[in-house]
Design a protein around this motif. Structure first.
Motif, mmCIF file in Angstrom:
data_model
loop_
_atom_site.group_PDB
_atom_site.id
_atom_site.type_symbol
_atom_site.label_atom_id
_atom_site.label_comp_id
_atom_site.label_asym_id
_atom_site.label_seq_id
_atom_site.Cartn_x
_atom_site.Cartn_y
_atom_site.Cartn_z
ATOM 1 N N MET A 1 70.323 -6.849 1.181
ATOM 2 C CA MET A 1 69.013 -6.205 0.999
ATOM 3 C C MET A 1 69.110 -4.686 1.077
ATOM 4 O O MET A 1 68.242 -3.986 0.546
ATOM 5 N N LEU A 2 70.117 -4.146 1.744
ATOM 6 C CA LEU A 2 70.286 -2.707 1.884
ATOM 7 C C LEU A 2 71.622 -2.287 1.295
ATOM 8 O O LEU A 2 72.634 -2.990 1.432
ATOM 9 N N SER A 3 71.622 -1.136 0.672
ATOM 10 C CA SER A 3 72.865 -0.599 0.132
ATOM 11 C C SER A 3 73.696 0.030 1.245
ATOM 12 O O SER A 3 73.228 0.207 2.375
ATOM 13 N N ILE A 4 74.925 0.385 0.907
ATOM 14 C CA ILE A 4 75.810 1.025 1.894
ATOM 15 C C ILE A 4 75.227 2.353 2.353
ATOM 16 O O ILE A 4 75.270 2.705 3.534
ATOM 17 N N THR A 5 74.644 3.101 1.404
ATOM 18 C CA THR A 5 74.042 4.395 1.756
ATOM 19 C C THR A 5 72.845 4.215 2.695
ATOM 20 O O THR A 5 72.683 4.962 3.671
ATOM 21 N N ALA A 6 72.022 3.197 2.403
ATOM 22 C CA ALA A 6 70.862 2.944 3.252
ATOM 23 C C ALA A 6 71.286 2.534 4.661
ATOM 24 O O ALA A 6 70.686 2.953 5.654
ATOM 25 N N HIS A 8 74.031 3.427 6.128
ATOM 26 C CA HIS A 8 74.541 4.632 6.774
ATOM 27 C C HIS A 8 73.395 5.482 7.310
ATOM 28 O O HIS A 8 73.451 5.994 8.435
ATOM 29 N N HIS A 9 72.333 5.633 6.505
ATOM 30 C CA HIS A 9 71.172 6.393 6.961
ATOM 31 C C HIS A 9 70.486 5.709 8.146
ATOM 32 O O HIS A 9 69.990 6.389 9.052
ATOM 33 N N LEU A 10 70.457 4.383 8.138
ATOM 34 C CA LEU A 10 69.862 3.653 9.251
ATOM 35 C C LEU A 10 70.663 3.851 10.531
ATOM 36 O O LEU A 10 70.087 4.001 11.617
ATOM 37 N N HIS A 11 71.972 3.901 10.429
ATOM 38 C CA HIS A 11 72.823 4.164 11.595
ATOM 39 C C HIS A 11 72.536 5.552 12.173
ATOM 40 O O HIS A 11 72.479 5.736 13.388
ATOM 41 N N ILE A 12 72.353 6.513 11.268
ATOM 42 C CA ILE A 12 72.030 7.870 11.724
ATOM 43 C C ILE A 12 70.686 7.890 12.443
ATOM 44 O O ILE A 12 70.522 8.542 13.488
ATOM 45 N N PHE A 13 69.716 7.157 11.897
ATOM 46 C CA PHE A 13 68.396 7.107 12.542
ATOM 47 C C PHE A 13 68.477 6.483 13.933
ATOM 48 O O PHE A 13 67.832 6.968 14.878
ATOM 49 N N ILE A 14 69.243 5.414 14.084
ATOM 50 C CA ILE A 14 69.388 4.776 15.401
ATOM 51 C C ILE A 14 69.992 5.763 16.394
ATOM 52 O O ILE A 14 69.565 5.855 17.557
ATOM 53 N N PHE A 15 70.975 6.527 15.949
ATOM 54 C CA PHE A 15 71.594 7.518 16.830
ATOM 55 C C PHE A 15 70.593 8.611 17.214
ATOM 56 O O PHE A 15 70.489 8.997 18.382
ATOM 57 N N VAL A 16 69.831 9.099 16.213
ATOM 58 C CA VAL A 16 68.839 10.140 16.490
ATOM 59 C C VAL A 16 67.768 9.624 17.442
ATOM 60 O O VAL A 16 67.341 10.326 18.372
ATOM 61 N N LEU A 17 67.323 8.375 17.236
ATOM 62 C CA LEU A 17 66.302 7.791 18.106
ATOM 63 C C LEU A 17 66.795 7.697 19.545
ATOM 64 O O LEU A 17 66.055 8.021 20.487
ATOM 65 N N ALA A 18 68.027 7.264 19.740
ATOM 66 C CA ALA A 18 68.573 7.150 21.096
ATOM 67 C C ALA A 18 68.648 8.522 21.772
ATOM 68 O O ALA A 18 68.280 8.670 22.944
ATOM 69 N N VAL A 19 69.105 9.527 21.025
ATOM 70 C CA VAL A 19 69.238 10.875 21.596
ATOM 71 C C VAL A 19 67.865 11.443 21.958
ATOM 72 O O VAL A 19 67.671 12.004 23.046
ATOM 73 N N VAL A 20 66.887 11.292 21.058
ATOM 74 C CA VAL A 20 65.548 11.827 21.320
ATOM 75 C C VAL A 20 64.901 11.116 22.501
ATOM 76 O O VAL A 20 64.272 11.754 23.359
ATOM 77 N N HIS A 21 65.066 9.792 22.580
ATOM 78 C CA HIS A 21 64.447 9.044 23.683
ATOM 79 C C HIS A 21 65.036 9.450 25.030
ATOM 80 O O HIS A 21 64.293 9.671 25.997
ATOM 81 N N VAL A 22 66.339 9.557 25.101
ATOM 82 C CA VAL A 22 66.974 9.962 26.360
ATOM 83 C C VAL A 22 66.560 11.390 26.731
ATOM 84 O O VAL A 22 66.296 11.697 27.898
ATOM 85 N N THR A 23 66.485 12.270 25.712
ATOM 86 C CA THR A 23 66.089 13.659 25.973
ATOM 87 C C THR A 23 64.662 13.750 26.485
ATOM 88 O O THR A 23 64.379 14.451 27.467
#
Length: 360
Positions: A1-6, A8-23
């Motif tokens: 259902m998702l391409s490789i690029t999508a 990859h972008h989802l992985h980046i979002f998960i990382f950003v979400l974790a960093v923002v939440h902890v901050t």
């Protein structure tokens, strides 16, 4: 259902979400904890004015109208307590959410209920240990919060402006939690005012789980966890879209929906740090039970070590008892066999003796 690029972008979002939440959680505990630390002077003042329990109880009777706690929380509400109490609690969370009279009264109520034999109990240190223990759980991201992220992404339909409307969820929850915590303090004042006209010495409130939603003070921590995560999700999603696709991207949405989201996010962070968190720290101690943070760290470690040692000794004692029973059964079998042999021999000797006497 998702391409490789999508993906990859989802992985980046998960990382950003974790960093923002902890901050954001770190900022909340930093600014909110700084405000709670200011209560240390109230703790020192209460400690100096309360040397021992008999001295407190030997004071003369004082009318409730003379107590600042009753003046600030109950006096003036009159017959409209049910409605005016909630209205007053709603606005109280924005200014002077916890006053000195609130702190000293709730402190004395906690001590008289849970540690009556130790009137010099350091209530402020207990609050700080409780805050640290509870917010270790808030920093984490639970599985149901990840389900919320997936559900939100599925609702991201063009024209629905889901990013805008979802920002009101933590905003409404935050106002509801702050109002409820303030109203609990008002309820405690209401109970004392209804039961007494004058009291002897300092005013003592009665902590109870009945004041909290579903009689569970822990629900407040759960709601704060949801509020901080949803607020982090909103701002993390904004930063991720901005960095990944640009501010003019169609995914970003219209500016008239972006600005209110950012304003609400900043407002939630500010109110949660300076009002809701200090309220949570002190009001949730007004439950029927206390938390394990009531013990100092070294005492708690000692109790845990003692419990483990006692459990180990009990297990060893049970094992030794079982082995002794098994050993007893094993030792009894040869003895019974030997007794059987002796009995058989004696019977044979008795019969032989009888035959010999008849022959003789």
């Amino acid at each position: 259902m998702l391409s490789i690029t999508a993906l990859h972008h989802l992985h980046i979002f998960i990382f950003v979400l974790a960093v923002v939440h902890v901050t954001f959680c770190a900022l909340t505990i930093l600014f909110g904890g700084a405000k709670v630390r200011k209560w240390k002077r109230w703790e020192d003042s209460a400690f100096k004015g309360q040397h021992d329990l008999p001295e407190v109880q030997s004071r003369i009777y004082i009318h409730l109208q003379d107590h600042d706690f009753i003046k600030n929380r109950y006096e003036g509400l009159g017959n409209g307590y049910a409605l005016l109490g909630w209205w007053h609690s709603f606005f109280k969370q924005f200014y002077g959410s916890v006053t000195k009279s609130d702190y000293t009264t709730l402190r004395l109520g906690f001590i008289m209920t849970h540690c009556r034999g130790n009137p010099k109990f350091n209530f402020h240190n207990y609050l700080m240990r409780t805050l640290e223990a509870d917010f270790k759980k808030v920093v984490g991201i639970s599985w149901y919060l990840w389900l919320f992220v997936v559900f939100f992404l599925l609702l991201n339909v063009y024209g629905w402006h889901t990013y805008f409307w979802i920002a009101f969820v933590p905003f409404i929850l935050l106002l509801a939690v702050g109002t409820k915590l303030e109203h609990i303090i008002t309820q405690l004042a209401h109970e004392v005012a209804e039961k007494h006209v004058a009291v002897e010495g300092d005013l003592v409130v009665q902590p109870s789980d009945d004041h909290f939603w579903f009689n569970r003070p822990r629900i407040v921590l759960f709601l704060i966890h949801v509020i901080l995560f949803q607020n982090s999700f909103e701002l993390a999603f904004f930063f991720w879209i901005w960095l990944q696709y640009g501010f003019d991207s169609c995914i970003m949405g219209q500016v008239r929906f972006i600005i209110p989201r950012l304003v609400i996010g900043v407002f939630i962070q500010f109110i949660c740090s300076y009002s809701t968190l200090p309220l949570y720290v002190i009001v949730t101690q007004m439950g029927s039970s206390f938390k394990k943070a009531i013990f100092d760290e070294h005492i708690h470690d000692g109790l845990v070590g003692w419990a483990r040692l006692a459990k180990k000794k009990k297990t060893t004692r049970n094992a030794a008892t079982e082995s002794s029973k098994v050993g007893l059964h094993k030792e009894d079998s040869p003895a019974l066999i030997q007794l059987g042999k002796l009995g058989k021999t004696s019977v044979m000797e008795g019969s032989n003796a009888g035959v010999y006497s008849e022959q003789k």
